[in-house]
Write an enzyme that holds these catalytic residues in place. Structure first.
Site, PDB file in Angstrom:
ATOM      1  CE  LYS A 239      -3.331  -2.758  -0.291  1.00 50.72           C
ATOM      2  NZ  LYS A 239      -4.173  -3.398   0.681  1.00 50.72           N
TER       3      LYS A 239
HETATM    4  C1  LIG Z   1      -5.206  -4.560   0.860  1.00 50.63           C
HETATM    5  C2  LIG Z   1      -6.687  -4.417   0.843  1.00 50.63           C
HETATM    6  C3  LIG Z   1      -7.485  -4.820   1.916  1.00 50.63           C
HETATM    7  C4  LIG Z   1      -6.939  -5.548   3.083  1.00 50.63           C
HETATM    8  O1  LIG Z   1      -5.879  -4.895   3.684  1.00 50.63           O
HETATM    9  P1  LIG Z   1      -5.000  -5.654   4.784  1.00 50.63           P
HETATM   10  O2  LIG Z   1      -4.355  -4.538   5.547  1.00 50.63           O
HETATM   11  O3  LIG Z   1      -4.004  -6.466   4.009  1.00 50.63           O
HETATM   12  O4  LIG Z   1      -5.879  -6.490   5.599  1.00 50.63           O
HETATM   13  C5  LIG Z   1      -8.840  -4.579   1.859  1.00 50.63           C
HETATM   14  N1  LIG Z   1      -9.388  -3.988   0.801  1.00 50.63           N
HETATM   15  C6  LIG Z   1      -8.667  -3.602  -0.257  1.00 50.63           C
HETATM   16  C7  LIG Z   1      -9.338  -2.915  -1.399  1.00 50.63           C
HETATM   17  C8  LIG Z   1      -7.289  -3.816  -0.279  1.00 50.63           C
HETATM   18  O5  LIG Z   1      -6.572  -3.469  -1.348  1.00 50.63           O
END
Ligand SMILES: *Cc1c(COP(=O)(O)O)cnc(C)c1O
Length: 395
Positions: A192
């Site tokens: 992210k």
């Molecule tokens: C990465 C992601 C999640 C989950 O995030 P985590 O921190 O890995 O649990 C949920 N929704 C979307 C759209 C994502 O890209």
């Protein structure tokens, strides 16, 4: 037959994403470890304050992941068995999984294949007497069209929980995602825009929601129970409701504090790379470039997601990804439409063509390398590889 030109592969593998973690983060982690306070503590509190200031939300609950955050947000908003929650099929499976995990039914509303965002008019069509909530996803770092969505939510008295996993730093009509009044959930997974290793945060304007998620993220213990091992902390605690183990650790927040300071710089670097891709691929037959949303926004460019034009190339998207890999270039798949996974297809009877635009995208989309530490050479390698694959596989 003419001799095939040799494939040229770069010397090292280029992943589609790589976190930028510097010495400041490392020093802060060392500081946490040496202090003897490794898990939830003062650095998590500081990170929450910094996040609140950046996002523009009064209450922030850091958690162990965005998945955990979405789970708690649904529970805190009282979503459970018998309820329906409308979301996009073009998302990470976690968005839909948590709806199932609280006992509710996920209902998918189709996207606009040009902007990859959920269509508000499709959401409206899916509303029934059981609908309780909507989870929009700000896909790739562009905002969903929140004004008409909120109007719809008000009209039908629905809760909106924003999946902002891609959207820290994203703005909608001059306002940061998380600052417009809804509960929003951010992710700090290493792919992210900023990372804490694993991690997430719930931002909310509702103090009751904040209290509930704060309780549920740590066993259901009352406030500040994490301090019970400290001199100043209370030795006793009460369990008011059985909770989960979804707390963020100080060594995670140590990274987050410094990552957050770098976020706007990261977004500028992502934006410059994404704009360069748009120019390189704008007139390339075989690649369909992503479109920006038509309302005022700041794109956080979490992902760069063109489509492989399978009408003009004789390869599938999966074969295209393999060709990239043969040239030492990684790519991502965001996403296989969730309604096409076996659990969702079998349990709820979804067919791929039930959501035609998501299905179209699911077959063609790929994520090319995009991260702040990419070099000009890295980007050139990606562009050359894409041009080469298109030239070799055009119909
Ligand atoms: C990465 C992601 C999640 C989950 O995030 P985590 O921190 O890995 O649990 C949920 N929704 C979307 C759209 C994502 O890209």
């Amino acid at each position: 037959m003419p001799l095939e030109k040799e494939l040229s592969a770069r010397p090292s593998f280029l992943p589609f994403s790589r976190p930028s973690v510097g010495q400041e983060e490392i020093n802060e982690i060392i500081d946490s470890i040496q202090s003897g306070w490794i898990t939830t503590g003062p650095k998590v509190e500081r990170f929450a304050e910094d996040l609140g200031r950046y996002i523009g939300a009064p209450f922030i609950a850091p958690v162990s992941s965005a998945t955990a955050g979405l789970h708690l947000a649904l529970l805190a908003h009282g979503i459970g068995p018998g309820d329906e929650v409308i979301t996009t099929p073009l998302t990470f499976a976690a968005t839909a999984n948590v709806i199932v995990l609280v006992g509710a039914k996920p209902v998918f509303a189709d996207i606009d294949q040009r902007t990859l965002q959920i269509r508000v008019e499709e959401v409206e069509e899916k509303i029934t007497s059981r609908t309780r909530a909507i989870i929009p996803v700000h896909f790739a770092g562009q905002p969903v069209d929140l004004d008409p969505l909120m109007e719809l939510a008000r009209k039908w008295n629905l809760v909106v929980i924003e999946d902002a996993a891609h959207a820290i730093g994203t703005e909608y009509k001059g306002k940061r995602i998380g600052s417009t009044g809804n509960t929003a959930v951010f992710s700090f997974h290493p792919n992210k825009n900023i990372t804490t290793g694993e991690g997430g945060a719930i931002a909310t304007f509702d103090e009751e929601i904040f209290k509930t998620v704060s309780l549920l993220r740590f066993h259901g213990m009352d406030k500040n129970a994490w301090m019970r091992f400290d001199k100043s902390g209370p030795a006793h605690y009460d369990i008011t409701s059985p909770g989960y183990k979804y707390n963020m650790m100080d060594i995670q927040a140590a990274m987050g504090i410094h990552q957050l300071k770098k976020l706007d710089g990261f977004i500028e670097e992502r934006t410059a790379r994404a704009r360069a891709y748009q120019e390189f691929f704008g007139n390339l037959r075989g690649v369909i470039i992503p479109e920006e949303v038509p309302y005022p926004h700041r794109h956080a460019w979490h992902l760069y997601t063109p489509f492989i034009d399978t009408d003009v190339l004789r390869v599938t998207r999966d074969q295209f990804m393999k060709e990239l890999k043969d040239r030492n270039i990684g790519s991502g798949l965001h996403y296989t439409a969730v309604h096409e996974f076996s659990f969702y297809a079998e349990k709820y009877g979804y067919m791929p063509a039930d959501l035609p635009e998501a299905h179209f995208v699911s077959d063609r989309v790929l994520s090319l390398p995009l991260f702040p530490a990419m070099s000009d050479q890295d980007q050139e390698d990606v562009v050359e590889a894409v041009i080469d694959i298109c030239a070799r596989t055009k119909l």
